[in-house]
Design a protein around this motif. Structure first.
Motif, short mmCIF file in Angstrom:
data_model
loop_
_atom_site.label_atom_id
_atom_site.label_comp_id
_atom_site.label_asym_id
_atom_site.label_seq_id
_atom_site.Cartn_x
_atom_site.Cartn_y
_atom_site.Cartn_z
N GLU A 227 0.82 -1.20 0.00
CA GLU A 227 0.00 0.00 0.00
C GLU A 227 0.86 1.26 0.00
O GLU A 227 0.63 2.21 -0.75
CB GLU A 227 -0.88 -0.02 1.25
N LEU B 135 2.74 1.72 -3.39
CA LEU B 135 1.80 2.21 -4.41
C LEU B 135 1.54 3.70 -4.21
O LEU B 135 1.53 4.48 -5.17
CB LEU B 135 0.48 1.43 -4.34
N SER B 136 1.36 4.10 -2.97
CA SER B 136 1.05 5.52 -2.70
C SER B 136 2.26 6.41 -3.01
O SER B 136 2.10 7.60 -3.29
CB SER B 136 0.57 5.71 -1.26
N PHE C 280 -6.19 -2.36 -2.03
CA PHE C 280 -5.36 -1.97 -3.17
C PHE C 280 -5.33 -3.01 -4.30
O PHE C 280 -4.61 -2.84 -5.28
CB PHE C 280 -3.94 -1.65 -2.72
N HIS D 218 -5.71 -1.62 -7.72
CA HIS D 218 -4.88 -0.47 -8.10
C HIS D 218 -4.21 -0.76 -9.46
O HIS D 218 -3.70 -1.86 -9.67
CB HIS D 218 -3.82 -0.22 -7.03
N ARG E 117 -1.42 -0.01 -10.69
CA ARG E 117 0.01 -0.35 -10.64
C ARG E 117 0.30 -1.56 -9.76
O ARG E 117 1.45 -1.83 -9.43
CB ARG E 117 0.82 0.86 -10.17
#
Ligand code: UD1
Length: 320
Positions: free
Chosen positions: A21, A24-25, A47, A50, A52
Motif C-alpha cells: 500500500e 503504491l502511494s 489496493f 490499483h 500499478r
C-alpha cells in the motif's frame, strides 16, 4: 527518488500488505506474491484493483519465480522478501519445511535477484534470531554462530539474514531484524497470534485477557507503519542517495521494554474495560526479555520510530 518496480513476497500478509500500500502511494509499481499459507485475501482488498498493482498467487519456493516476474513486468529495482513460515510453534513441529521456506528459498531468491540485476534485496529478519539472552538491549552482533536458538524459526531466519547481509556485489542486501510488530490486519484468531492482536480482540469482546506466565516478561513493540518506513528506507535507496550503500543487518524496534502485564493493563484502560486479567502457564519456547538497540539503523538509514505504544494501540483498537 525515481519510480521503480518492486517485488513484495508475502504481499497478503500483515506487514507485506501495508508495505504494498505504501509503495503504491509513493508511485511505484508493485508485483505482489503470496500463496495464502498465512496471508489472507482480505488484506489485499484496499489496493487489489490499483492499476500499478499486480498479484501472483505463487510460492517463493518455486524455482525461476523472479525470472518469470521480470519477463512479465520488466526490470525489478527492489525485492522485499517477507514471505515465510511465521509461526515459532509451527517451526518446532515442522523444522525441515521451515528451513526450506525461510532459509533455502531466500538463498535462491537472492541468487536470482543478483543475476537479474536487482539493486536492493530487503529481508524480513526477526528478533528470534537472538535466541534467549540476558543482556539487554540487543545489538546486531549478539546473534552469531554461538547463539542457542529456541526454535528452528530463529535459526532459519538467522541463516538467511547472514546470507542477505553479506552480499558484496551489485546487489545490496539488508536484513531488518524486526522485534514485536503490531497494528491493523494482524490476525488475532490463532492461539499463536501476536499478543497485542489477541489482547485487543479479547478486550473488545469483553473477555478476560490471558497472560502466559507471570507477565513480567518484556517485549519491544513496534508499530507496523514504522516498520514499513524502515523497509522503504532500505529498499528504495539509490546510489545517488547514498554512496556508501552497503549490505547489513539492522534491528527494527522501539528500543523500549514493555512487560506483558503492563501491556494488558494499558489495553484494558484504552478499551475502557475493567481490568480483567487471568494468568495461565508459561508458554514453552518463550524468551524472557527482548529489547532492541536501534543505534545502527538510526545512524545508517536515519530511521526512527514515530508511533508510540499508546498511539499505536489506539489505532489498532479502532481497526478491530
Ligand atoms: C513475536 C512474533 C515473531 C517474531 C518475534 C520477534 C508473533 C505471533 N510472533 O514472537 O514472529 O519473530 O516476535 O520478536 O507476532 N502472551 C500472553 N498472552 C497471549 C499471547 C501471548 O501472555 O494471549 C505472551 C507470550 O507468552 C510472550 C509474549 O506475550 O511472552 C509475546 O508473545 P507473542 O506476541 O506471541 O510474540 P513472540 O513470541 O515474542
Amino acid at each position: 527518488g525515481p519510480l521503480t518496480t518492486c517485488v513484495v513476497t508475502g504481499a497478503a500478509g500483515f506487514v507485506g500488505s501495508h508495505l504494498c500500500e505504501r509503495l503504491l502511494s509513493l508511485g511505484h509499481t508493485v508485483v505482489g506474491v503470496d500463496n495464502f499459507f498465512s496471508g489472507r485475501p482480505e488484506n489485499l482488498k484496499t489496493f487489489a484493483s490499483h492499476p500499478r498493482f499486480f498479484f501472483h498467487e505463487r510460492s517463493v519456493t518455486e524455482t525461476g519465480l523472479l525470472t518469470a516476474l521480470k519477463d512479465q513486468h520488466g526490470p525489478v529495482f527492489a525485492v522485499f522478501h517477507l514471505a515465510a513460515i511465521v509461526s515459532v510453534p509451527y517451526s518446532l513441529e515442522r523444522p525441515e519445511e521451515t528451513f526450506l521456506v525461510n532459509t533455502q528459498a531466500t538463498l535462491l531468491l537472492l541468487e536470482e535477484a543478483e543475476v537479474l540485476g536487482v539493486r536492493n534485496f530487503v529481508f524480513a529478519g526477526s528478533a528470534a534470531e537472538y535466541g534467549d539472552r540476558d543482556r539487554m538491549p540487543l545489538t546486531e552482533a549478539d546473534a552469531n554462530e554461538e547463539t542457542r536458538w529456541l526454535s528452528p524459526y530463529g535459526e532459519a531466519k538467522y541463516r538467511a539474514s547472514v546470507a542477505v547481509a553479506s552480499r558484496r556485489g551489485s546487489l545490496c542486501g539488508v536484513s531488518l531484524r524486526c522485534f514485536n510488530i503490531y497494528g491493523p490486519r494482524q490476525d488475532p484468531s490463532s492461539p499463536y497470534s501476536g499478543v497485542i492482536s489477541r489482547f485487543v480482540n479479547m478486550a473488545v469482546a469483553q473477555r478476560p485477557l490471558t497472560i502466559f506466565g507471570d507477565g513480567l516478561q518484556t517485549r519491544d513493540f513496534v508499530f507496523v507503519s514504522d516498520v514499513v518506513d524502515a523497509y522503504c528506507l532500505a529498499g528504495l535507496r539509490d546510489d545517488k542517495d547514498d554512496i556508501k550503500r552497503t549490505s547489513g543487518v539492522f534491528n527494527v524496534g522501539s528500543g523500549r521494554a514493555t512487560s506483558i502485564v503492563n501491556l494488558a493493563r494499558l489495553i484494558c484502560r484504552l478499551t475502557h474495560r475493567p481490568e480483567s486479567i487471568t494468568f495461565g502457564p508459561e508458554r514453552p519456547g518463550d524468551i524472557r526479555h527482548s529489547t532492541a538497540n536501534i543505534e545502527a539503523i538510526t545512524r545508517v538509514l536515519q530511521w526512527k520510530p514515530r508511533i508510540g505504544l499508546k498511539d499505536g494501540l489506539t489505532r489498532t483498537i479502532q481497526w478491530m
